[in-house]
Design an enzyme around this catalytic site. Structure first.
Site, PDB file in Angstrom:
ATOM      1  N   LYS A  17       0.818  -1.213   0.000  1.00  0.00           N
ATOM      2  CA  LYS A  17       0.000   0.000   0.000  1.00  0.00           C
ATOM      3  C   LYS A  17       0.857   1.269   0.000  1.00  0.00           C
ATOM      4  O   LYS A  17       0.323   2.382   0.010  1.00  0.00           O
ATOM      5  CB  LYS A  17      -0.924   0.001   1.218  1.00  0.00           C
ATOM      6  CG  LYS A  17      -1.973  -1.107   1.186  1.00  0.00           C
ATOM      7  CD  LYS A  17      -2.918  -1.016   2.364  1.00  0.00           C
ATOM      8  CE  LYS A  17      -3.941  -2.143   2.378  1.00  0.00           C
ATOM      9  NZ  LYS A  17      -4.872  -2.087   1.237  1.00  0.00           N
ATOM     10  N   LYS A  68      15.037  -6.738   3.652  1.00  0.00           N
ATOM     11  CA  LYS A  68      15.427  -5.728   4.645  1.00  0.00           C
ATOM     12  C   LYS A  68      16.822  -5.941   5.214  1.00  0.00           C
ATOM     13  O   LYS A  68      17.469  -4.977   5.643  1.00  0.00           O
ATOM     14  CB  LYS A  68      14.402  -5.680   5.776  1.00  0.00           C
ATOM     15  CG  LYS A  68      13.051  -5.135   5.344  1.00  0.00           C
ATOM     16  CD  LYS A  68      12.114  -4.965   6.523  1.00  0.00           C
ATOM     17  CE  LYS A  68      10.798  -4.337   6.079  1.00  0.00           C
ATOM     18  NZ  LYS A  68       9.917  -4.005   7.214  1.00  0.00           N
ATOM     19  N   ASP A 105      11.146   1.721  10.536  1.00  0.00           N
ATOM     20  CA  ASP A 105      10.176   0.814  11.141  1.00  0.00           C
ATOM     21  C   ASP A 105      10.069   0.996  12.647  1.00  0.00           C
ATOM     22  O   ASP A 105       8.972   0.899  13.220  1.00  0.00           O
ATOM     23  CB  ASP A 105      10.544  -0.644  10.839  1.00  0.00           C
ATOM     24  CG  ASP A 105      10.039  -1.118   9.484  1.00  0.00           C
ATOM     25  OD1 ASP A 105       9.087  -0.516   8.956  1.00  0.00           O
ATOM     26  OD2 ASP A 105      10.595  -2.096   8.958  1.00  0.00           O
ATOM     27  N   GLY A 127       7.706 -13.752  15.670  1.00  0.00           N
ATOM     28  CA  GLY A 127       8.517 -13.523  14.485  1.00  0.00           C
ATOM     29  C   GLY A 127       9.924 -13.097  14.850  1.00  0.00           C
ATOM     30  O   GLY A 127      10.176 -12.590  15.957  1.00  0.00           O
ATOM     31  N   GLY A 129      12.151 -11.814  11.998  1.00  0.00           N
ATOM     32  CA  GLY A 129      12.690 -11.287  10.749  1.00  0.00           C
ATOM     33  C   GLY A 129      13.082  -9.825  10.861  1.00  0.00           C
ATOM     34  O   GLY A 129      13.289  -9.289  11.957  1.00  0.00           O
ATOM     35  N   GLY A 130      13.138  -9.162   9.703  1.00  0.00           N
ATOM     36  CA  GLY A 130      13.574  -7.771   9.671  1.00  0.00           C
ATOM     37  C   GLY A 130      12.667  -6.836  10.450  1.00  0.00           C
ATOM     38  O   GLY A 130      13.138  -5.940  11.166  1.00  0.00           O
ATOM     39  N   ALA A 131      11.351  -7.014  10.344  1.00  0.00           N
ATOM     40  CA  ALA A 131      10.425  -6.161  11.085  1.00  0.00           C
ATOM     41  C   ALA A 131      10.553  -6.396  12.578  1.00  0.00           C
ATOM     42  O   ALA A 131      10.520  -5.451  13.382  1.00  0.00           O
ATOM     43  CB  ALA A 131       8.995  -6.422  10.630  1.00  0.00           C
ATOM     44  N   TYR A 215      -1.183  -5.852   7.499  1.00  0.00           N
ATOM     45  CA  TYR A 215      -2.229  -4.917   7.071  1.00  0.00           C
ATOM     46  C   TYR A 215      -3.029  -5.420   5.871  1.00  0.00           C
ATOM     47  O   TYR A 215      -3.882  -4.713   5.347  1.00  0.00           O
ATOM     48  CB  TYR A 215      -1.632  -3.544   6.753  1.00  0.00           C
ATOM     49  CG  TYR A 215      -0.576  -3.538   5.676  1.00  0.00           C
ATOM     50  CD1 TYR A 215      -0.908  -3.503   4.327  1.00  0.00           C
ATOM     51  CD2 TYR A 215       0.771  -3.562   6.019  1.00  0.00           C
ATOM     52  CE1 TYR A 215       0.056  -3.504   3.342  1.00  0.00           C
ATOM     53  CE2 TYR A 215       1.755  -3.560   5.034  1.00  0.00           C
ATOM     54  CZ  TYR A 215       1.392  -3.525   3.708  1.00  0.00           C
ATOM     55  OH  TYR A 215       2.359  -3.526   2.730  1.00  0.00           O
ATOM     56  N   GLY A 236      -2.277  -2.966  11.519  1.00  0.00           N
ATOM     57  CA  GLY A 236      -1.071  -2.801  10.726  1.00  0.00           C
ATOM     58  C   GLY A 236      -0.942  -1.471  10.006  1.00  0.00           C
ATOM     59  O   GLY A 236       0.171  -1.045   9.683  1.00  0.00           O
TER      60      GLY A 236
END
Length: 270
Positions: A17, A68, A105, A127, A129-131, A215, A236
């Site tokens: 988005k 990322k 972020d 999680g 990961g990168g986020a 999201y 999100g």
């Protein structure tokens, strides 16, 4: 003169988005620039940055899964993002023409809950990961703890606890969430096209907050379960818009019109 542009890259990317968000702000401010999306595979990542660095119209890019961490190898890192968060989500060109990696972020994650008093409170992050790295970085600055990381590979979660100096535990994703003042889904579980996140929230107290960075869809199964228990939630779009606002200022050198967030959310949820 070629019209300036920025873009978001990832694989997949059609669901992003970001072009709607940045396009809305560019139109609102009357800026003659474009924001696109670009499918970039892991194999194409080196070529992408080589080509974009040679394009004077390119202002930079936002980066989503799965690049990322890998993108750090292709940009300059004067802020030592590699040594702190360990992942980037924004690349911009500075006045000297160098491509700089940064991460918005962490700021985007924290903005919707900056008034939440969770110092010393238990937190669960799903999680690794990168986020999740950006989220754990933000949490480490807020003095939370203990932190439980739920991940398919608990060893990866344990490594992140060590990286960010957080006390807690890393466990496989199980059927129930541990007691938590804040529970954050930083994984792709529950995203359209991904497996659902089916986790029992019965151990959460009535004042707990559930935050899902997914999201698409906006109303995830996790948020539905939280609202069924009358828990406070953050969806999100909050983090997405928050991190995009920081990135927009970096890429286009002007603050976005955040007074029009309600209008933007309506556009994003059509």
């Amino acid at each position: 003169m070629t019209r300036p542009y920025a873009e978001v890259i990832g694989d997949p990317i059609a669901q992003s988005k970001s072009p709607l968000i940045h396009g809305f702000w560019l139109d609102a401010l009357g800026i003659d620039a474009e924001y696109r999306h670009k499918l970039v595979t892991a194999e194409d990542l080196p070529t992408y940055f080589t080509e974009r660095k040679a394009d004077p119209a390119w202002r930079g890019c936002n980066i989503t899964m799965p690049h990322k961490i890998a993108a750090l190898d292709h940009v300059s890192d004067p802020g030592n993002v590699r040594g702190t968060i360990g992942a980037i989500n924004t690349v911009f060109r500075n006045q000297a023409g160098d491509c700089i990696g940064t991460n918005t972020d962490a700021a985007g994650f924290w903005a919707p809950i900056d008034d939440l008093d969770i110092a010393g409170q238990p937190v669960t992050v799903i999680g690794a990961g990168g986020a999740a790295r950006a989220i754990l970085f933000a949490l480490s600055r807020m003095g939370v703890g203990p932190v439980t990381i739920l991940n398919r590979n608990p060893l990866k979660g344990a490594a992140l606890l060590s990286t960010f100096g957080l006390k807690g535990q890393a466990l496989p994703i199980g059927p129930a969430a541990p007691p938590s003042r804040l529970l954050v889904n930083a994984s792709v579980l529950g995203m359209a096209g991904q497996p659902p996140l089916d986790i029992d929230l019965g151990a959460l107290e009535p004042d707990s907050l559930v935050y899902d960075i997914v999201y698409s869809p906006l109303e995830t199964g996790l948020l539905k379960a939280a609202r069924a228990r009358d828990l406070e939630t953050v969806d999100g779009l909050e983090m997405l818009i928050g991190q995009a606002a920081v990135a927009f200022e970096i890429l286009f050198h002007v603050e976005p019109p955040r007074d029009r967030d309600d209008e933007l959310r309506a556009l994003l949820t059509k």
